[in-house]
Design a protein around this motif. Structure first.
Motif, PDB file in Angstrom:
ATOM      1  N   LEU A  11      49.551  48.465  32.019  1.00 47.42           N
ATOM      2  CA  LEU A  11      49.497  47.490  30.936  1.00 47.42           C
ATOM      3  C   LEU A  11      49.693  46.078  31.469  1.00 47.42           C
ATOM      4  O   LEU A  11      50.421  45.854  32.427  1.00 47.42           O
ATOM      5  N   ASP A  12      49.047  45.135  30.834  1.00 42.25           N
ATOM      6  CA  ASP A  12      49.103  43.701  31.153  1.00 42.25           C
ATOM      7  C   ASP A  12      49.473  42.982  29.845  1.00 42.25           C
ATOM      8  O   ASP A  12      50.655  42.761  29.569  1.00 42.25           O
ATOM      9  N   GLU A  13      48.508  42.705  28.999  1.00 42.17           N
ATOM     10  CA  GLU A  13      48.731  41.952  27.756  1.00 42.17           C
ATOM     11  C   GLU A  13      49.844  42.536  26.886  1.00 42.17           C
ATOM     12  O   GLU A  13      50.573  41.812  26.211  1.00 42.17           O
ATOM     13  N   ILE A  20      40.630  45.650  45.582  1.00 38.05           N
ATOM     14  CA  ILE A  20      39.597  45.079  44.724  1.00 38.05           C
ATOM     15  C   ILE A  20      39.886  45.484  43.279  1.00 38.05           C
ATOM     16  O   ILE A  20      40.160  46.662  42.999  1.00 38.05           O
ATOM     17  N   LYS A  21      39.832  44.513  42.356  1.00 41.33           N
ATOM     18  CA  LYS A  21      39.948  44.809  40.922  1.00 41.33           C
ATOM     19  C   LYS A  21      38.655  44.358  40.269  1.00 41.33           C
ATOM     20  O   LYS A  21      38.237  43.206  40.456  1.00 41.33           O
ATOM     21  N   LEU A  22      38.031  45.265  39.532  1.00 43.72           N
ATOM     22  CA  LEU A  22      36.782  44.934  38.844  1.00 43.72           C
ATOM     23  C   LEU A  22      37.051  44.750  37.359  1.00 43.72           C
ATOM     24  O   LEU A  22      37.668  45.640  36.734  1.00 43.72           O
ATOM     25  N   LYS A  23      36.597  43.650  36.802  1.00 40.47           N
ATOM     26  CA  LYS A  23      36.629  43.484  35.360  1.00 40.47           C
ATOM     27  C   LYS A  23      35.582  44.419  34.759  1.00 40.47           C
ATOM     28  O   LYS A  23      34.465  44.523  35.298  1.00 40.47           O
ATOM     29  N   ILE A  24      35.935  45.132  33.692  1.00 39.74           N
ATOM     30  CA  ILE A  24      34.965  46.009  33.033  1.00 39.74           C
ATOM     31  C   ILE A  24      34.916  45.717  31.546  1.00 39.74           C
ATOM     32  O   ILE A  24      35.814  45.086  30.993  1.00 39.74           O
ATOM     33  N   VAL A  34      40.455  48.790  37.912  1.00 36.84           N
ATOM     34  CA  VAL A  34      39.636  48.087  36.917  1.00 36.84           C
ATOM     35  C   VAL A  34      40.526  47.467  35.846  1.00 36.84           C
ATOM     36  O   VAL A  34      41.656  47.914  35.627  1.00 36.84           O
ATOM     37  N   ASP A  35      40.020  46.418  35.189  1.00 36.78           N
ATOM     38  CA  ASP A  35      40.755  45.720  34.139  1.00 36.78           C
ATOM     39  C   ASP A  35      39.805  45.473  32.971  1.00 36.78           C
ATOM     40  O   ASP A  35      38.792  44.800  33.120  1.00 36.78           O
ATOM     41  N   ALA A  36      40.136  46.055  31.815  1.00 39.46           N
ATOM     42  CA  ALA A  36      39.266  45.967  30.647  1.00 39.46           C
ATOM     43  C   ALA A  36      39.637  44.826  29.716  1.00 39.46           C
ATOM     44  O   ALA A  36      38.892  44.517  28.778  1.00 39.46           O
ATOM     45  N   ASN A  37      40.822  44.227  29.915  1.00 41.28           N
ATOM     46  CA  ASN A  37      41.275  43.157  29.008  1.00 41.28           C
ATOM     47  C   ASN A  37      41.050  43.538  27.537  1.00 41.28           C
ATOM     48  O   ASN A  37      40.390  42.802  26.784  1.00 41.28           O
ATOM     49  N   THR A  38      41.501  44.722  27.162  1.00 40.28           N
ATOM     50  CA  THR A  38      41.562  45.222  25.761  1.00 40.28           C
ATOM     51  C   THR A  38      40.190  45.528  25.152  1.00 40.28           C
ATOM     52  O   THR A  38      40.076  45.628  23.936  1.00 40.28           O
ATOM     53  N   VAL A  81      52.895  48.766  35.734  1.00 42.55           N
ATOM     54  CA  VAL A  81      52.968  47.506  34.968  1.00 42.55           C
ATOM     55  C   VAL A  81      52.491  46.320  35.818  1.00 42.55           C
ATOM     56  O   VAL A  81      52.896  46.183  36.979  1.00 42.55           O
ATOM     57  N   ASN A  82      51.626  45.517  35.208  1.00 43.32           N
ATOM     58  CA  ASN A  82      51.192  44.233  35.788  1.00 43.32           C
ATOM     59  C   ASN A  82      52.177  43.185  35.267  1.00 43.32           C
ATOM     60  O   ASN A  82      52.182  42.895  34.062  1.00 43.32           O
ATOM     61  N   ILE A  83      53.004  42.652  36.132  1.00 43.13           N
ATOM     62  CA  ILE A  83      53.990  41.644  35.707  1.00 43.13           C
ATOM     63  C   ILE A  83      53.417  40.250  35.912  1.00 43.13           C
ATOM     64  O   ILE A  83      53.002  39.896  37.022  1.00 43.13           O
ATOM     65  N   LYS A  84      53.382  39.456  34.820  1.00 47.81           N
ATOM     66  CA  LYS A  84      52.959  38.056  34.883  1.00 47.81           C
ATOM     67  C   LYS A  84      54.088  37.221  34.287  1.00 47.81           C
ATOM     68  O   LYS A  84      54.358  37.294  33.079  1.00 47.81           O
ATOM     69  N   PRO A  85      54.782  36.449  35.118  1.00 51.96           N
ATOM     70  CA  PRO A  85      55.929  35.679  34.627  1.00 51.96           C
ATOM     71  C   PRO A  85      55.599  34.817  33.403  1.00 51.96           C
ATOM     72  O   PRO A  85      56.369  34.769  32.448  1.00 51.96           O
ATOM     73  N   ILE A 122      43.759  51.921  35.553  1.00 52.41           N
ATOM     74  CA  ILE A 122      42.900  51.215  34.596  1.00 52.41           C
ATOM     75  C   ILE A 122      43.835  50.309  33.783  1.00 52.41           C
ATOM     76  O   ILE A 122      44.841  50.769  33.228  1.00 52.41           O
ATOM     77  N   GLU A 123      43.546  49.012  33.822  1.00 56.24           N
ATOM     78  CA  GLU A 123      44.430  48.004  33.253  1.00 56.24           C
ATOM     79  C   GLU A 123      44.003  47.648  31.831  1.00 56.24           C
ATOM     80  O   GLU A 123      42.842  47.333  31.598  1.00 56.24           O
ATOM     81  N   GLN A 124      44.992  47.745  30.897  1.00 49.01           N
ATOM     82  CA  GLN A 124      44.847  47.271  29.516  1.00 49.01           C
ATOM     83  C   GLN A 124      43.506  47.631  28.888  1.00 49.01           C
ATOM     84  O   GLN A 124      42.752  46.758  28.467  1.00 49.01           O
TER      85      GLN A 124
HETATM   86 MG    MG Z   1      44.705  41.959  33.195  1.00 45.90          MG
END
Ligand code: MG
Ligand code: NPQ
Length: 367
Positions: free
Chosen positions: A237-239, A160-164, A187-191, A259-263, A212-214
Protein backbone atom coordinates in the motif's frame (compact mmCIF):
# COMPACT_ATOMS: atom_id res chain seq x y z
CA UNK A 1 14.70 27.58 19.56
CA UNK A 2 12.37 30.45 18.65
CA UNK A 3 10.64 30.86 15.30
CA UNK A 4 11.42 34.10 13.50
CA UNK A 5 9.39 33.35 10.38
CA UNK A 6 8.83 31.00 7.44
CA UNK A 7 9.50 31.74 3.79
CA UNK A 8 7.20 29.95 1.33
CA UNK A 9 9.06 29.40 -1.93
CA UNK A 10 7.06 28.18 -4.95
CA UNK A 11 9.19 26.50 -7.58
CA UNK A 12 8.58 25.10 -11.06
CA UNK A 13 11.01 22.47 -12.38
CA UNK A 14 10.68 20.90 -15.83
CA UNK A 15 10.91 17.08 -15.94
CA UNK A 16 13.54 15.51 -18.20
CA UNK A 17 10.72 13.46 -19.77
CA UNK A 18 6.93 13.24 -19.35
CA UNK A 19 5.97 10.97 -16.45
CA UNK A 20 2.66 9.17 -17.08
CA UNK A 21 0.71 7.33 -14.41
CA UNK A 22 -2.88 6.08 -14.16
CA UNK A 23 -3.87 9.53 -12.87
CA UNK A 24 -2.29 11.62 -15.59
CA UNK A 25 0.90 12.86 -17.24
CA UNK A 26 3.33 15.28 -15.57
CA UNK A 27 5.81 17.36 -17.56
CA UNK A 28 6.93 19.68 -14.77
CA UNK A 29 6.97 19.77 -10.96
CA UNK A 30 5.16 22.70 -9.35
CA UNK A 31 6.32 22.43 -5.73
CA UNK A 32 6.54 24.33 -2.45
CA UNK A 33 9.68 24.72 -0.34
CA UNK A 34 9.78 26.19 3.16
CA UNK A 35 12.71 28.08 4.66
CA UNK A 36 12.15 27.96 8.43
CA UNK A 37 14.07 30.77 10.14
CA UNK A 38 14.76 30.49 13.89
CA UNK A 39 17.02 32.31 16.33
CA UNK A 40 19.47 29.35 16.23
CA UNK A 41 19.53 28.20 12.56
CA UNK A 42 17.57 27.97 9.31
CA UNK A 43 15.95 24.77 8.08
CA UNK A 44 14.41 23.61 4.80
CA UNK A 45 11.17 21.72 4.29
CA UNK A 46 9.67 20.36 1.10
CA UNK A 47 5.95 19.84 0.51
CA UNK A 48 5.35 16.82 -1.75
CA UNK A 49 1.81 17.81 -2.80
CA UNK A 50 1.18 17.92 -6.53
CA UNK A 51 -0.25 20.93 -8.38
CA UNK A 52 -3.59 19.09 -8.70
CA UNK A 53 -5.41 16.77 -6.23
CA UNK A 54 -4.87 13.67 -8.39
CA UNK A 55 -2.60 11.52 -6.18
CA UNK A 56 -4.31 12.60 -2.95
CA UNK A 57 -6.70 15.34 -1.83
CA UNK A 58 -3.84 17.75 -1.21
CA UNK A 59 -2.50 20.20 -3.78
CA UNK A 60 0.15 22.92 -3.66
CA UNK A 61 -2.09 26.00 -3.52
CA UNK A 62 -4.06 24.45 -0.65
CA UNK A 63 -0.84 23.59 1.21
CA UNK A 64 0.41 27.17 0.86
CA UNK A 65 -2.94 28.45 2.12
CA UNK A 66 -3.21 26.14 5.14
CA UNK A 67 0.40 26.88 6.10
CA UNK A 68 -0.18 30.63 5.84
CA UNK A 69 -3.50 30.82 7.67
CA UNK A 70 -3.28 28.00 10.22
CA UNK A 71 -0.10 25.92 10.52
CA UNK A 72 2.66 28.54 10.73
CA UNK A 73 0.63 30.78 13.09
CA UNK A 74 0.06 27.72 15.33
CA UNK A 75 3.83 27.33 15.74
CA UNK A 76 4.34 31.03 16.35
CA UNK A 77 2.15 30.77 19.43
CA UNK A 78 4.59 28.33 21.12
CA UNK A 79 7.68 29.80 22.80
CA UNK A 80 10.29 26.96 22.88
CA UNK A 81 9.98 25.40 19.40
CA UNK A 82 10.83 21.67 19.39
CA UNK A 83 10.53 19.56 16.21
CA UNK A 84 9.13 16.63 18.19
CA UNK A 85 6.30 18.87 19.45
CA UNK A 86 5.29 20.20 16.02
CA UNK A 87 2.83 17.39 15.17
CA UNK A 88 1.00 17.95 18.46
CA UNK A 89 0.78 21.70 17.90
CA UNK A 90 -0.68 21.11 14.42
CA UNK A 91 -3.02 18.27 15.46
CA UNK A 92 -6.09 20.51 16.00
CA UNK A 93 -6.11 21.14 12.23
CA UNK A 94 -7.51 18.15 10.35
CA UNK A 95 -5.65 16.51 7.46
CA UNK A 96 -3.18 18.47 5.31
CA UNK A 97 -0.48 15.93 6.17
CA UNK A 98 1.81 17.00 3.32
CA UNK A 99 1.70 20.63 4.44
CA UNK A 100 2.32 19.59 8.05
CA UNK A 101 5.17 17.30 6.98
CA UNK A 102 6.92 20.15 5.17
CA UNK A 103 6.73 22.42 8.22
CA UNK A 104 7.93 19.70 10.62
CA UNK A 105 10.78 18.89 8.21
CA UNK A 106 11.90 22.54 8.18
CA UNK A 107 11.81 22.83 11.98
CA UNK A 108 13.64 19.49 12.35
CA UNK A 109 16.29 20.57 9.84
CA UNK A 110 16.87 23.86 11.71
CA UNK A 111 17.06 22.08 15.07
CA UNK A 112 19.48 19.43 13.80
CA UNK A 113 21.71 21.97 12.06
CA UNK A 114 21.87 23.92 15.34
CA UNK A 115 22.82 20.70 17.19
CA UNK A 116 25.20 19.46 14.47
CA UNK A 117 23.23 16.21 14.07
CA UNK A 118 22.24 14.64 10.74
CA UNK A 119 18.77 13.35 9.73
CA UNK A 120 20.37 9.92 9.49
CA UNK A 121 21.52 10.06 13.14
CA UNK A 122 18.19 11.46 14.32
CA UNK A 123 16.10 8.83 12.49
CA UNK A 124 18.33 5.85 13.36
CA UNK A 125 20.04 5.07 10.06
CA UNK A 126 22.23 1.95 10.09
CA UNK A 127 23.64 2.13 6.52
CA UNK A 128 25.78 4.79 4.86
CA UNK A 129 24.37 4.09 1.35
CA UNK A 130 21.08 2.69 0.08
CA UNK A 131 20.17 0.63 -3.03
CA UNK A 132 17.88 2.57 -5.37
CA UNK A 133 15.00 1.60 -7.58
CA UNK A 134 13.33 3.62 -10.32
CA UNK A 135 9.69 4.30 -11.21
CA UNK A 136 8.96 3.95 -14.95
CA UNK A 137 5.89 5.63 -16.40
CA UNK A 138 3.26 4.32 -18.79
CA UNK A 139 4.60 4.62 -22.32
CA UNK A 140 3.13 4.85 -25.83
CA UNK A 141 4.52 1.47 -26.87
CA UNK A 142 6.26 -1.65 -25.54
CA UNK A 143 9.48 -0.94 -27.51
CA UNK A 144 9.64 2.55 -25.95
CA UNK A 145 9.17 1.01 -22.50
CA UNK A 146 11.90 -1.58 -23.08
CA UNK A 147 14.32 1.17 -24.17
CA UNK A 148 13.57 3.21 -21.05
CA UNK A 149 13.98 0.19 -18.77
CA UNK A 150 17.24 -0.76 -20.51
CA UNK A 151 18.57 2.74 -19.95
CA UNK A 152 17.80 2.65 -16.22
CA UNK A 153 19.36 -0.81 -15.86
CA UNK A 154 22.48 0.51 -17.64
CA UNK A 155 22.58 3.33 -15.08
CA UNK A 156 22.67 0.66 -12.37
CA UNK A 157 19.21 0.83 -10.80
CA UNK A 158 18.64 -2.08 -8.43
CA UNK A 159 14.89 -2.43 -9.07
CA UNK A 160 12.38 -1.50 -11.77
CA UNK A 161 8.83 -0.31 -10.96
CA UNK A 162 6.34 -0.11 -13.80
CA UNK A 163 3.29 2.11 -13.63
CA UNK A 164 0.23 0.13 -14.75
CA UNK A 165 -3.44 0.78 -15.51
CA UNK A 166 -6.19 -1.23 -17.23
CA UNK A 167 -4.93 -1.87 -20.77
CA UNK A 168 -1.28 -1.46 -19.82
CA UNK A 169 -0.33 -4.15 -17.31
CA UNK A 170 0.23 -7.83 -18.26
CA UNK A 171 1.88 -7.18 -21.63
CA UNK A 172 4.43 -4.59 -20.42
CA UNK A 173 5.34 -6.84 -17.47
CA UNK A 174 5.68 -9.87 -19.77
CA UNK A 175 7.86 -7.88 -22.20
CA UNK A 176 10.21 -6.65 -19.45
CA UNK A 177 10.53 -10.17 -18.02
CA UNK A 178 11.25 -11.66 -21.46
CA UNK A 179 13.85 -9.01 -22.31
CA UNK A 180 15.55 -8.43 -18.93
CA UNK A 181 15.15 -11.76 -17.15
CA UNK A 182 14.90 -11.86 -13.37
CA UNK A 183 15.51 -8.16 -12.66
CA UNK A 184 13.81 -7.04 -9.41
CA UNK A 185 10.42 -5.92 -10.77
CA UNK A 186 7.23 -4.48 -9.27
CA UNK A 187 4.18 -2.55 -10.46
CA UNK A 188 2.21 0.47 -9.20
CA UNK A 189 -1.43 0.98 -10.20
CA UNK A 190 -2.07 4.20 -8.25
CA UNK A 191 -5.62 2.99 -7.37
CA UNK A 192 -6.62 2.29 -11.01
CA UNK A 193 -8.38 -1.08 -10.45
CA UNK A 194 -11.37 -2.47 -8.58
CA UNK A 195 -11.99 -5.80 -6.85
CA UNK A 196 -13.76 -6.92 -10.05
CA UNK A 197 -10.28 -6.92 -11.67
CA UNK A 198 -8.97 -9.57 -9.23
CA UNK A 199 -8.93 -12.37 -11.81
CA UNK A 200 -7.19 -10.12 -14.32
CA UNK A 201 -4.58 -8.97 -11.79
CA UNK A 202 -3.89 -12.63 -10.92
CA UNK A 203 -2.50 -12.89 -14.48
CA UNK A 204 0.52 -10.97 -13.12
CA UNK A 205 1.30 -13.79 -10.66
CA UNK A 206 3.48 -15.88 -13.04
CA UNK A 207 5.97 -12.98 -13.40
CA UNK A 208 7.38 -13.15 -9.87
CA UNK A 209 6.78 -9.51 -9.07
CA UNK A 210 8.10 -8.22 -5.74
CA UNK A 211 4.71 -6.56 -5.14
CA UNK A 212 1.71 -4.85 -6.66
CA UNK A 213 1.37 -1.33 -5.26
CA UNK A 214 -2.00 0.29 -4.43
CA UNK A 215 -4.22 -1.53 -6.94
CA UNK A 216 -7.46 -0.22 -5.39
CA UNK A 217 -8.69 3.17 -4.19
CA UNK A 218 -7.13 4.79 -1.13
CA UNK A 219 -9.99 4.11 1.30
CA UNK A 220 -10.70 0.52 0.19
CA UNK A 221 -8.61 -1.22 2.86
CA UNK A 222 -11.02 -4.17 3.10
CA UNK A 223 -10.98 -4.49 -0.70
CA UNK A 224 -7.19 -4.82 -0.63
CA UNK A 225 -7.54 -7.54 2.04
CA UNK A 226 -10.01 -9.43 -0.20
CA UNK A 227 -7.82 -8.91 -3.27
CA UNK A 228 -4.72 -10.19 -1.42
CA UNK A 229 -6.50 -13.52 -0.95
CA UNK A 230 -6.86 -13.85 -4.75
CA UNK A 231 -3.26 -12.99 -5.65
CA UNK A 232 0.09 -14.67 -5.17
CA UNK A 233 1.85 -11.33 -5.74
CA UNK A 234 2.22 -9.49 -2.39
CA UNK A 235 0.05 -6.37 -2.06
CA UNK A 236 1.85 -3.15 -1.07
CA UNK A 237 0.00 0.00 0.00
CA UNK A 238 1.02 3.60 -0.75
CA UNK A 239 -1.91 6.08 -0.83
CA UNK A 240 -3.83 4.17 1.87
CA UNK A 241 -1.11 4.48 4.52
CA UNK A 242 -1.49 8.00 5.93
CA UNK A 243 -0.33 7.36 9.54
CA UNK A 244 0.99 4.70 11.91
CA UNK A 245 -2.61 4.11 12.97
CA UNK A 246 -3.75 3.39 9.41
CA UNK A 247 -0.69 1.18 8.89
CA UNK A 248 -1.59 -0.85 11.98
CA UNK A 249 -5.17 -1.28 10.76
CA UNK A 250 -4.13 -2.27 7.23
CA UNK A 251 -1.65 -4.86 8.55
CA UNK A 252 -4.17 -6.27 11.05
CA UNK A 253 -6.82 -6.56 8.28
CA UNK A 254 -4.39 -8.34 5.92
CA UNK A 255 -4.62 -5.47 3.41
CA UNK A 256 -0.89 -5.27 2.82
CA UNK A 257 2.20 -7.45 3.10
CA UNK A 258 4.56 -4.57 2.29
CA UNK A 259 4.38 -0.78 2.91
CA UNK A 260 5.66 2.09 0.76
CA UNK A 261 6.58 4.78 3.31
CA UNK A 262 6.46 8.40 2.08
CA UNK A 263 7.19 10.93 4.83
CA UNK A 264 5.18 13.67 3.08
CA UNK A 265 2.07 11.47 2.81
CA UNK A 266 2.10 10.45 6.49
CA UNK A 267 2.72 13.89 8.07
CA UNK A 268 6.48 13.87 8.42
CA UNK A 269 9.73 12.00 8.99
CA UNK A 270 8.99 11.34 12.66
CA UNK A 271 5.66 9.63 11.82
CA UNK A 272 7.46 7.80 9.00
CA UNK A 273 9.89 6.39 11.58
CA UNK A 274 6.95 5.30 13.76
CA UNK A 275 5.46 3.46 10.77
CA UNK A 276 8.84 1.83 10.09
CA UNK A 277 9.05 0.64 13.70
CA UNK A 278 5.47 -0.68 13.61
CA UNK A 279 6.10 -2.57 10.35
CA UNK A 280 9.36 -4.05 11.65
CA UNK A 281 7.53 -5.24 14.77
CA UNK A 282 4.98 -6.98 12.49
CA UNK A 283 7.51 -8.46 10.06
CA UNK A 284 6.28 -6.20 7.26
CA UNK A 285 9.06 -5.05 4.87
CA UNK A 286 9.06 -1.36 3.98
CA UNK A 287 10.65 0.78 1.25
CA UNK A 288 10.88 4.54 0.72
CA UNK A 289 8.51 5.93 -1.90
CA UNK A 290 9.11 9.07 -3.97
CA UNK A 291 7.14 12.17 -4.88
CA UNK A 292 9.62 13.66 -7.36
CA UNK A 293 11.31 15.52 -4.53
CA UNK A 294 14.10 18.02 -5.11
CA UNK A 295 17.48 17.25 -3.56
CA UNK A 296 16.16 18.62 -0.25
CA UNK A 297 13.43 15.99 0.20
CA UNK A 298 15.64 13.46 -1.54
CA UNK A 299 18.36 13.94 1.09
CA UNK A 300 15.90 13.25 3.92
CA UNK A 301 14.37 10.27 2.07
CA UNK A 302 17.79 8.66 1.57
CA UNK A 303 18.49 9.06 5.30
CA UNK A 304 15.13 7.42 6.11
CA UNK A 305 15.78 4.61 3.61
CA UNK A 306 18.92 3.73 5.63
CA UNK A 307 16.86 2.49 8.61
CA UNK A 308 17.03 -1.28 9.22
CA UNK A 309 13.45 -2.14 8.14
CA UNK A 310 13.90 -0.63 4.65
CA UNK A 311 14.86 -3.98 3.14
CA UNK A 312 13.53 -3.29 -0.39
CA UNK A 313 15.02 -0.76 -2.85
CA UNK A 314 12.91 2.41 -2.84
CA UNK A 315 12.00 5.10 -5.36
CA UNK A 316 14.94 7.15 -4.06
CA UNK A 317 16.20 7.65 -7.60
CA UNK A 318 19.02 9.96 -8.66
CA UNK A 319 18.18 13.65 -9.22
CA UNK A 320 18.78 13.09 -12.94
CA UNK A 321 15.82 10.66 -13.15
CA UNK A 322 13.54 13.71 -13.02
CA UNK A 323 15.58 16.90 -13.34
CA UNK A 324 18.33 18.18 -15.63
CA UNK A 325 19.29 20.58 -12.82
CA UNK A 326 18.42 20.05 -9.15
CA UNK A 327 18.21 22.85 -6.57
CA UNK A 328 20.96 21.08 -4.56
CA UNK A 329 24.14 19.31 -5.55
CA UNK A 330 22.57 16.44 -7.52
CA UNK A 331 22.20 12.95 -6.10
CA UNK A 332 24.12 10.65 -8.46
CA UNK A 333 23.79 6.87 -8.54
CA UNK A 334 26.95 4.99 -7.57
CA UNK A 335 26.74 1.26 -8.43
CA UNK A 336 22.98 1.39 -7.91
CA UNK A 337 23.24 3.19 -4.56
CA UNK A 338 22.90 6.72 -3.20
CA UNK A 339 25.14 7.86 -0.34
CA UNK A 340 23.38 8.90 2.88
CA UNK A 341 24.16 12.60 3.63
CA UNK A 342 26.30 12.94 6.78
CA UNK A 343 26.27 16.72 7.39
CA UNK A 344 24.11 18.50 10.01
CA UNK A 345 20.38 18.42 9.33
CA UNK A 346 19.58 17.47 5.73
CA UNK A 347 23.29 17.65 4.92
CA UNK A 348 22.48 19.62 1.77
CA UNK A 349 21.40 23.22 1.13
CA UNK A 350 19.80 24.82 -1.93
CA UNK A 351 22.26 26.27 -4.46
CA UNK A 352 21.34 29.96 -4.62
CA UNK A 353 21.46 30.39 -8.41
CA UNK A 354 19.71 27.09 -9.16
CA UNK A 355 16.98 27.86 -6.62
CA UNK A 356 16.51 31.40 -7.96
CA UNK A 357 16.21 30.04 -11.51
CA UNK A 358 13.20 27.84 -10.62
CA UNK A 359 11.50 30.15 -8.09
CA UNK A 360 8.13 31.44 -9.24
CA UNK A 361 6.96 33.11 -6.01
CA UNK A 362 8.33 33.92 -2.56
CA UNK A 363 6.21 34.82 0.48
CA UNK A 364 7.59 35.73 3.88
CA UNK A 365 5.41 34.75 6.84
CA UNK A 366 6.58 36.77 9.84
CA UNK A 367 5.55 35.42 13.24
MG1 MG B 1 2.74 4.56 -5.51
C1 NPQ C 1 7.84 7.94 -8.14
C2 NPQ C 1 6.39 7.61 -8.08
O1 NPQ C 1 5.92 6.77 -8.79
N1 NPQ C 1 5.67 8.33 -7.21
C3 NPQ C 1 4.27 8.21 -6.88
C4 NPQ C 1 3.41 8.69 -8.02
C5 NPQ C 1 3.68 10.09 -8.47
C6 NPQ C 1 3.74 10.31 -9.82
C7 NPQ C 1 3.95 11.56 -10.33
C8 NPQ C 1 4.10 12.65 -9.49
C9 NPQ C 1 4.31 13.95 -9.98
C10 NPQ C 1 4.47 15.00 -9.13
C11 NPQ C 1 4.45 14.78 -7.76
C12 NPQ C 1 4.24 13.51 -7.25
C13 NPQ C 1 4.07 12.43 -8.11
C14 NPQ C 1 3.83 11.14 -7.61
C15 NPQ C 1 3.88 6.79 -6.46
O2 NPQ C 1 4.71 6.02 -5.99
O3 NPQ C 1 2.69 6.48 -6.54
Amino acid sequence: MNLTGVELRRIAMPLVSPFRTSFGTQTSRDALLLRVVTDKAEGWGECVAMADPLYSSEYVDAAADVLTRFLVPALAASDALDAHAVAGLLAPFKGHRMAKAALEMGVLDAELRAEGRSFARELGAVHDRVPCGVSVGIMDSIPELLDAVGGYLDEGYARIKLKIEPGWDVEPVRAVRERYGDVLLQVDANTAYTLADARHLARLDPFDLLLIEQPLEEEDVLGHADLARHLRTPVCLDESIVSAQSAAAAIRLGACAIVNIKPGRVGGYLEARRIHDLCVANGVPVWCGGMLETGLGRAANVALAALPGFTLPGDTSASGRYYRTDVTVPFVLDHGHLAVPTGPGLGVVPLEDELAAVTTATTWLAV
